[in-house]
Design a protein around this motif. Structure first.
Motif, PDB file in Angstrom:
ATOM      1  N   THR A 147       0.838  -1.203   0.000  1.00 23.58           N
ATOM      2  CA  THR A 147       0.000   0.000   0.000  1.00 23.58           C
ATOM      3  C   THR A 147       0.870   1.248   0.000  1.00 23.58           C
ATOM      4  O   THR A 147       1.980   1.250   0.536  1.00 23.58           O
ATOM      5  N   SER A 148       0.334   2.307  -0.598  1.00 22.93           N
ATOM      6  CA  SER A 148       1.039   3.586  -0.589  1.00 22.93           C
ATOM      7  C   SER A 148       0.947   4.201   0.818  1.00 22.93           C
ATOM      8  O   SER A 148       0.051   3.848   1.595  1.00 22.93           O
ATOM      9  N   PRO A 160      -0.366   0.094 -10.190  1.00 24.79           N
ATOM     10  CA  PRO A 160      -1.498   0.337  -9.291  1.00 24.79           C
ATOM     11  C   PRO A 160      -2.690  -0.545  -9.682  1.00 24.79           C
ATOM     12  O   PRO A 160      -3.044  -0.634 -10.862  1.00 24.79           O
ATOM     13  N   LYS A 162      -5.596  -1.016  -7.136  1.00 23.28           N
ATOM     14  CA  LYS A 162      -6.796  -0.743  -6.344  1.00 23.28           C
ATOM     15  C   LYS A 162      -6.584   0.512  -5.497  1.00 23.28           C
ATOM     16  O   LYS A 162      -5.503   0.714  -4.938  1.00 23.28           O
ATOM     17  N   THR A 163      -7.617   1.344  -5.411  1.00 20.51           N
ATOM     18  CA  THR A 163      -7.576   2.489  -4.513  1.00 20.51           C
ATOM     19  C   THR A 163      -8.603   2.287  -3.403  1.00 20.51           C
ATOM     20  O   THR A 163      -9.626   1.616  -3.597  1.00 20.51           O
ATOM     21  N   ARG A 165      -9.895   4.031   0.802  1.00 21.74           N
ATOM     22  CA  ARG A 165      -9.719   5.005   1.875  1.00 21.74           C
ATOM     23  C   ARG A 165      -9.936   4.315   3.210  1.00 21.74           C
ATOM     24  O   ARG A 165     -10.700   3.348   3.308  1.00 21.74           O
ATOM     25  N   GLU A 266      -6.526   9.275   0.163  1.00 20.91           N
ATOM     26  CA  GLU A 266      -6.722   8.086  -0.680  1.00 20.91           C
ATOM     27  C   GLU A 266      -5.441   7.272  -0.706  1.00 20.91           C
ATOM     28  O   GLU A 266      -4.343   7.816  -0.735  1.00 20.91           O
ATOM     29  N   ARG A 267      -5.599   5.965  -0.700  1.00 17.17           N
ATOM     30  CA  ARG A 267      -4.436   5.077  -0.727  1.00 17.17           C
ATOM     31  C   ARG A 267      -4.523   4.159  -1.934  1.00 17.17           C
ATOM     32  O   ARG A 267      -5.605   3.947  -2.507  1.00 17.17           O
ATOM     33  N   THR A 268      -3.389   3.601  -2.316  1.00 18.89           N
ATOM     34  CA  THR A 268      -3.315   2.717  -3.485  1.00 18.89           C
ATOM     35  C   THR A 268      -2.635   1.405  -3.104  1.00 18.89           C
ATOM     36  O   THR A 268      -1.658   1.405  -2.364  1.00 18.89           O
ATOM     37  N   SER A 270      -0.554  -1.519  -4.873  1.00 22.02           N
ATOM     38  CA  SER A 270       0.191  -1.701  -6.120  1.00 22.02           C
ATOM     39  C   SER A 270       1.004  -2.992  -6.099  1.00 22.02           C
ATOM     40  O   SER A 270       1.421  -3.464  -5.047  1.00 22.02           O
TER      41      SER A 270
END
Length: 296
Positions: A147-148, A160, A162-163, A165, A266-268, A270
Motif C-alpha cells: 500500500t502507498s 497500481p 486498487k484504490t 480510503r 486516498e491510498r493505493t 500496487s
C-alpha cells in the motif's frame, strides 16, 4: 565440447546402430559416422566396436556413456520442466505483501488464480510495505504487493491495481463522537492509535496531519493494522482502518464511524516488480490476472 556430437553419441550407444540413431535424430547415417569419428579423434580413443549387426561400446565408450546418459537425463528433465512451466502445470511464486493489501486484494485474487492454476506453489511473506520492498530488492520474493505511500528505486516498477480510503473508527465507549462531523483538530484531544513510526501507514497519516495543521501524539502504537482494529474494539482509543474490512462491525454496532470535516487520504495498492528479479511465467500470469480484474 559440441552438445550435438554427444547427443549423437548417446543415441548411437543407446540404439546400438548408426542407422537407427540416424532415424531418431532425422539425420543421415554417413553424417552420424563422421561425427563419431571426429569425437574419437578428439578423445584419442575408440568409443565403438563396429560389427555387421551394429556397434558396441568399448571400455572407454562405456565410461563416457554413463556420464553422457546422466547429462542427457538432466537435459530432458530441464526441457520438461520448462514446458510444464509454460503450460502452468508447475511453477512457484514468492510474494511479499503488506497486511492491508493481503486482506483487501491479494487473498481474493489468489483464490481466483489458484482455481485456474492449482499446481502453482505460492509462498506469501506477510510484512510491512518497506519490509516487502527489501525482500524484493534482495531477491527473496518475485514481487511485492503493498500500500502507498512508498518510494521506489529506478529499477523497480509499480502497477497500481486498487484504490481505497481508511475511515476513523471508534468503539461503543466513544460512540458519541460519531453523532456529528468532527474537525481533524479534535483528534488532538483524543486517544489516537497509530501504526509504528517506520511504517508506510504512519508516514501517510503524519503527512495528513501536518497538511491540516494538526499535531498528534499517538497514545498507542501497533505493529500491524489488525492490532489497531482490536484495540479500537476494546475501547482503547480511535484509529484509521479500511472501511471495506469493518462493514460488518459497523452494521452490528460493535464499531462506529467518526466522520471528519477533512477528507481522509486516498491510498493505493500496487504490485511492485524489480528489473533485477524475474517474476517468472507464473508470476506474470498472476500480475496479468490482478490487473485485468482491477480494471473491471
Amino acid at each position: 565440447m559440441n552438445l550435438d556430437t554427444y547427443r549423437i553419441f548417446y543415441h548411437v550407444a543407446t540404439s546400438g546402430s548408426f542407422t537407427r540413431a540416424a532415424q531418431v535424430l532425422h539425420n543421415s547415417q554417413p553424417n552420424m559416422i563422421r561425427y563419431i569419428n571426429i569425437l574419437e579423434e578428439e578423445l584419442g580413443c575408440r568409443l565403438f566396436i563396429r560389427g555387421r549387426k551394429g556397434v558396441t561400446l568399448t571400455e572407454e565408450g562405456g565410461q563416457l556413456y554413463r556420464k553422457v546418459s546422466e547429462a542427457m537425463q538432466l537435459l530432458s528433465e530441464g526441457e520438461r520442466d520448462i514446458k510444464n512451466m509454460q503450460r502452468m502445470s508447475q511453477g512457484y511464486i514468492a510474494i511479499g505483501a503488506s497486511e492491508t493489501s493481503l486482506r483487501l486484494l491479494l487473498l481474493e485474487q489468489l483464490e481466483a488464480f489458484n482455481a485456474l492454476y492449482p499446481s502453482i506453489k505460492i509462498n506469501i511473506t506477510n510484512s510491512s510495505s518497506p519490509e516487502a520492498l527489501r525482500a524484493l530488492d534482495s531477491g527473496l520474493v518475485n514481487m511485492a504487493v503493498i500500500t502507498s505511500p512508498y518510494t521506489l528505486p529506478g529499477y523497480m516498477n509499480d502497477i497500481p491495481v486498487k484504490t481505497f480510503r481508511e475511515i476513523l473508527i471508534c468503539g461503543p465507549a466513544y460512540k458519541d463522537l460519531a453523532e456529528s462531523k468532527l474537525p481533524l483538530k479534535a483528534l488532538e484531544q483524543l486517544p489516537v492509535i497509530c501504526m509504528r513510526p517506520d511504517s508506510a501507514t504512519r508516514t501517510l497519516y503524519q503527512n495528513y496531519f501536518i497538511e491540516h495543521g494538526v499535531k498528534i501524539t499517538p497514545d498507542m502504537e501497533c505493529e500491524t493494522s489488525d492490532q489497531i482494529l482490536h484495540m479500537v474494539l476494546h475501547n482503547l482509543g480511535v484509529g484509521f482502518y479500511p472501511e471495506e474490512l469493518v462493514r460488518k462491525e459497523l452494521k452490528n454496532g460493535k464499531l462506529y464511524r467518526i466522520e471528519l470535516e477533512e477528507k481522509e487520504p486516498e491510498r493505493t495498492i500496487s504490485i511492485i516488480t524489480s528489473g533485477r528479479t524475474d517474476p517468472g511465467n507464473a508470476g506474470r500470469k498472476l500480475i496479468e490476472l490482478m490487473t485485468v480484474q482491477s480494471s473491471r
